[in-house]
Design a protein around this motif. Structure first.
Motif, short mmCIF file in Angstrom:
data_model
loop_
_atom_site.label_atom_id
_atom_site.label_comp_id
_atom_site.label_asym_id
_atom_site.label_seq_id
_atom_site.Cartn_x
_atom_site.Cartn_y
_atom_site.Cartn_z
N ASP A 84 -9.48 -54.61 3.51
CA ASP A 84 -9.52 -53.64 2.41
C ASP A 84 -8.51 -54.02 1.33
O ASP A 84 -7.44 -53.41 1.22
CB ASP A 84 -9.24 -52.23 2.95
CG ASP A 84 -9.42 -51.15 1.88
OD1 ASP A 84 -9.81 -51.49 0.74
OD2 ASP A 84 -9.16 -49.97 2.20
N HIS A 85 -8.90 -55.00 0.52
CA HIS A 85 -8.00 -55.45 -0.53
C HIS A 85 -7.77 -54.36 -1.58
O HIS A 85 -6.63 -54.10 -1.97
CB HIS A 85 -8.55 -56.70 -1.22
CG HIS A 85 -7.86 -57.02 -2.51
ND1 HIS A 85 -6.56 -57.48 -2.56
CD2 HIS A 85 -8.26 -56.89 -3.81
CE1 HIS A 85 -6.18 -57.63 -3.82
NE2 HIS A 85 -7.19 -57.29 -4.60
N THR A 86 -8.84 -53.75 -2.03
CA THR A 86 -8.69 -52.75 -3.09
C THR A 86 -7.80 -51.59 -2.64
O THR A 86 -6.90 -51.16 -3.37
CB THR A 86 -10.06 -52.22 -3.53
OG1 THR A 86 -10.82 -53.31 -4.08
CG2 THR A 86 -9.91 -51.14 -4.60
N GLY A 87 -8.02 -51.11 -1.42
CA GLY A 87 -7.18 -50.02 -0.93
C GLY A 87 -5.74 -50.43 -0.76
O GLY A 87 -4.82 -49.67 -1.11
N SER A 88 -5.52 -51.63 -0.25
CA SER A 88 -4.16 -52.12 -0.04
C SER A 88 -3.43 -52.31 -1.36
O SER A 88 -2.26 -51.93 -1.51
CB SER A 88 -4.20 -53.44 0.73
OG SER A 88 -4.82 -53.30 1.98
N ALA A 89 -4.11 -52.92 -2.32
CA ALA A 89 -3.49 -53.18 -3.62
C ALA A 89 -3.28 -51.89 -4.40
O ALA A 89 -2.26 -51.72 -5.08
CB ALA A 89 -4.34 -54.16 -4.43
N TRP A 104 4.63 -49.11 -6.68
CA TRP A 104 5.44 -50.04 -7.47
C TRP A 104 5.69 -49.53 -8.88
O TRP A 104 6.79 -49.70 -9.43
CB TRP A 104 4.72 -51.38 -7.50
CG TRP A 104 5.49 -52.54 -8.03
CD1 TRP A 104 6.81 -52.83 -7.86
CD2 TRP A 104 4.96 -53.62 -8.81
NE1 TRP A 104 7.14 -54.02 -8.47
CE2 TRP A 104 6.01 -54.52 -9.05
CE3 TRP A 104 3.69 -53.91 -9.30
CZ2 TRP A 104 5.83 -55.71 -9.79
CZ3 TRP A 104 3.49 -55.09 -10.02
CH2 TRP A 104 4.56 -55.96 -10.26
N ILE A 105 4.68 -48.91 -9.49
CA ILE A 105 4.80 -48.49 -10.88
C ILE A 105 6.02 -47.58 -11.12
O ILE A 105 6.76 -47.78 -12.11
CB ILE A 105 3.50 -47.81 -11.37
CG1 ILE A 105 2.41 -48.88 -11.55
CG2 ILE A 105 3.72 -47.06 -12.68
CD1 ILE A 105 1.04 -48.31 -11.90
N PRO A 106 6.29 -46.58 -10.27
CA PRO A 106 7.49 -45.76 -10.53
C PRO A 106 8.78 -46.57 -10.48
O PRO A 106 9.74 -46.25 -11.21
CB PRO A 106 7.45 -44.72 -9.40
CG PRO A 106 6.00 -44.63 -9.04
CD PRO A 106 5.47 -46.03 -9.17
N LEU A 140 -4.25 -48.30 -12.99
CA LEU A 140 -4.78 -49.03 -11.84
C LEU A 140 -5.98 -49.87 -12.23
O LEU A 140 -6.14 -51.01 -11.78
CB LEU A 140 -5.14 -48.06 -10.72
CG LEU A 140 -4.06 -47.80 -9.67
CD1 LEU A 140 -3.81 -49.05 -8.83
CD2 LEU A 140 -2.76 -47.31 -10.28
N ALA A 141 -6.84 -49.33 -13.08
CA ALA A 141 -7.99 -50.09 -13.56
C ALA A 141 -7.52 -51.31 -14.34
O ALA A 141 -8.09 -52.41 -14.21
CB ALA A 141 -8.89 -49.20 -14.41
N ALA A 149 7.42 -60.51 -6.08
CA ALA A 149 7.61 -60.44 -4.63
C ALA A 149 7.71 -59.00 -4.16
O ALA A 149 7.33 -58.69 -3.01
CB ALA A 149 8.86 -61.23 -4.23
N ARG A 150 8.21 -58.12 -5.00
CA ARG A 150 8.28 -56.70 -4.62
C ARG A 150 6.88 -56.13 -4.46
O ARG A 150 6.60 -55.39 -3.51
CB ARG A 150 9.08 -55.91 -5.67
CG ARG A 150 9.11 -54.41 -5.42
CD ARG A 150 9.64 -54.06 -4.04
NE ARG A 150 9.62 -52.61 -3.80
CZ ARG A 150 9.64 -52.06 -2.60
NH1 ARG A 150 9.67 -52.82 -1.50
NH2 ARG A 150 9.64 -50.74 -2.47
#
Length: 224
Positions: A14-19, A26-28, A39-40, A91-92
């Protein structure tokens, strides 16, 4: 059928769910607020720059840096001035991404059905060898896969017909004896069919399950 080849990202893994989970966390940290629009943008930027790696325009690490150059300005966050600093920042994201790695619930059962019918099992994925193998290990599927082929290891990417033919050769099966299953209609269905394989589209948004597609292939084999 004597073998089945699975795509990896958004088929077994599940790449999309994981990413999605990783980017929202990460954004905050980067001073932004996660939104569906951001996200899009992230996934569009990922696709665009990942394809630049597949065509040889960028290195694998280079496409990661390019993603930062495209995405960080959307958050008003400065792009680190050196490649080393960019790599540290990316890397984060990778740490958060790995934390959220998961297989789809139907992935292992589908692989087990293939094994129960004495099929050879392969994975063909446009990705880096190290990361894609790490995913399979982390999500507990590596033990059920005989051959893992990546665009990096093969030297060609889907939809190049050689990617499918080389994977069949490594599995020891003829293309006409081999089934391909994946989520991308072009890369995982049309292209392998043109190379002589049987191929089924996994349309998860429409409710398709991997186990159903493998079971159907088994049923079709017994009819022939």
């Amino acid at each position: 059928m004597k073998a089945v080849i699975f795509d990896l990202d958004n088929t077994l893994f599940d790449h999309t769910g994981s990413a999605d989970a990783a980017v929202r966390a990460w954004i905050p940290e980067l001073g932004g607020t996660p939104t569906d629009a951001l996200l899009a943008d992230w996934f569009a930027i990922e696709d665009r720059n990942f394809n630049r790696w597949l065509t040889g325009e960028l290195t694998h690490q280079g496409q990661r840096r390019a993603r930062l150059h495209d995405f960080l300005p959307l958050l008003g966050h400065p792009v680190p001035p050196t490649e080393s600093a960019q790599d540290d920042l990316f890397a984060r994201f990778l740490d958060l991404y790995r934390t959220n790695w998961s297989a789809y619930p139907d992935a292992r059962p589908a692989l087990e059905v293939a094994h129960s019918n004495n099929w050879r099992v392969g994975v063909l994925t446009n990705g880096s060898t190290l990361q894609q193998n790490a995913k399979l290990e982390a999500i507990g599927l590596a033990d059920l896969i005989h051959v893992v082929c990546t665009s990096e290891s093969l030297g060609v990417s889907k939809p190049n017909p050689e990617s499918y033919l080389k994977t069949c050769a490594l599995l020891g099966t003829h293309p006409t004896e081999t089934l391909m299953i994946g989520d991308n209609p072009d890369l995982d269905v049309a292209a392998p069919q043109a190379a002589g394989l049987t191929a089924h589209h996994l349309n998860r948004p429409a409710g398709d399950r991997l186990t159903d597609l493998v079971d159907q292939a088994v049923t079709d084999r017994h009819k022939n």
